[in-house]
Write an enzyme that holds these catalytic residues in place. Sequence first.
Site, mmCIF file in Angstrom:
data_model
loop_
_atom_site.group_PDB
_atom_site.id
_atom_site.type_symbol
_atom_site.label_atom_id
_atom_site.label_comp_id
_atom_site.label_asym_id
_atom_site.label_seq_id
_atom_site.Cartn_x
_atom_site.Cartn_y
_atom_site.Cartn_z
ATOM 1 N N HIS A 67 0.874 -1.300 -0.161
ATOM 2 C CA HIS A 67 -0.084 0.040 -0.004
ATOM 3 C C HIS A 67 0.881 1.249 0.156
ATOM 4 O O HIS A 67 0.872 2.144 -0.971
ATOM 5 C CB HIS A 67 -1.038 0.038 1.275
ATOM 6 C CG HIS A 67 -1.932 1.178 1.311
ATOM 7 N ND1 HIS A 67 -3.152 1.002 0.968
ATOM 8 C CD2 HIS A 67 -1.565 2.516 1.660
ATOM 9 C CE1 HIS A 67 -3.702 2.374 1.287
ATOM 10 N NE2 HIS A 67 -2.673 2.956 1.899
ATOM 11 N N GLU A 68 1.790 1.280 0.909
ATOM 12 C CA GLU A 68 2.663 2.288 1.045
ATOM 13 C C GLU A 68 3.706 2.609 -0.065
ATOM 14 O O GLU A 68 3.954 3.580 -0.700
ATOM 15 C CB GLU A 68 3.561 2.607 2.373
ATOM 16 C CG GLU A 68 2.594 2.546 3.605
ATOM 17 C CD GLU A 68 1.514 3.781 3.528
ATOM 18 O OE1 GLU A 68 2.044 4.810 3.026
ATOM 19 O OE2 GLU A 68 0.765 3.523 4.238
ATOM 20 N N HIS A 71 2.078 4.548 -2.849
ATOM 21 C CA HIS A 71 2.019 5.891 -2.647
ATOM 22 C C HIS A 71 3.600 6.449 -3.069
ATOM 23 O O HIS A 71 3.750 7.504 -3.900
ATOM 24 C CB HIS A 71 1.896 6.441 -1.304
ATOM 25 C CG HIS A 71 0.500 6.179 -0.708
ATOM 26 N ND1 HIS A 71 -0.490 6.632 -1.494
ATOM 27 C CD2 HIS A 71 -0.056 5.412 0.413
ATOM 28 C CE1 HIS A 71 -1.615 6.539 -0.803
ATOM 29 N NE2 HIS A 71 -1.333 5.722 0.250
#
Length: 374
Positions: A67-68, A71
Amino acid sequence: MDSSVRLGRIAGVEVGLHWSLAIVFVLIVWTLAGQVLPAVVPDQSQSAYWLVSAFAAFLFYVSLLSHEMGHALVARRLGVKVDGITLWIFGGVARLRGDAASPSAEAKIAIAGPIVSLVLAILFGGITFALDATAGPPLVEGACAWLAGSNGLLLLFNLIPAFPLDGGRLLRAWLWQRSGDRYRATSSAARLGRICAFLLIAIGLASLFLQGALSGLWLIFLGWFLMSAARSEATQVLMRGALAGLRVGDVMTPDPTVAPGWITVDEFMRSYLPGQRAIAFPLKTFDGDLDGLVTLHRLAQVAPEERSSRRVRDFGTGMAEVAKASPNEQVIAVLDRFPQSDEGQMLVLDGGKLVGTLSPTDVTRALRSRRVSS
């Protein structure tokens, strides 16, 4: 959010673990092995429950990291520097240096993480159905179902319009697009983030005291974290806005006193310290060249019996390690350059010549001045 354990780099992004991660890892494994998996897949050996639970917890944190990474990779592609990723008690944090250049870039960075979580939820959901259709290992099927649900919850939670969650960043991008003012949009998004944080804390308190549910504690801590993070991020963004257009030369302390690095600490305290308000001094060699920087804090730690025999230079930071800036640089461009040591002092050099020093105190003074003038 500093890492306690550094794992190395993935796709050029430094990844680390915060010590608090161990707490949640143990809680996840204990909950899965003691409650969740025995309830959905009974009559299995205890060792099998613990083994599958540990692996599921590991994959959950791989999901958080993914998920990170979403980003981070999109941010880097759009020109925003990434300091690294840290996994901790509340999930993950991608540490971005600076802000997106436009509302569309902000939105792309914000939505990248939830898209990864959606893909992982679908992937684990698909594996669950495939295992069910082929009569695969029931414990593995149960773990995959839990991972699908966990990634789904991670997706939904991050889409809450509470800054600095991903949903709050999407809200800021939308407000920024409408108003054309990044800082007003940040203030509005952060205000809604604090309202959501208060609601989480209120729900947590009600669950804890009215229902006796210990999960209320988790909501309280989560709400507190969101409130602190919203306030902190909004302050950072608004501060950068207030400093926009200011050069280092406009803010620095000019013409600092330069002390000879070859004299003793005792002589320095007698000859240079009286009447000075500075907390750090640039140093020079016997030939007049810059030799580094020394702080009063370091000199004060020198034992009294050593002050007459030790040189000031012995307790300074050499020029290779001293933080530096140019007077023509924008202040917001050097904020991340302030060192943790040396009392945050930075030498300002113009063509190799010392023209001033820059410290967080100088930046704070400039912010106050702008606030008063506005």
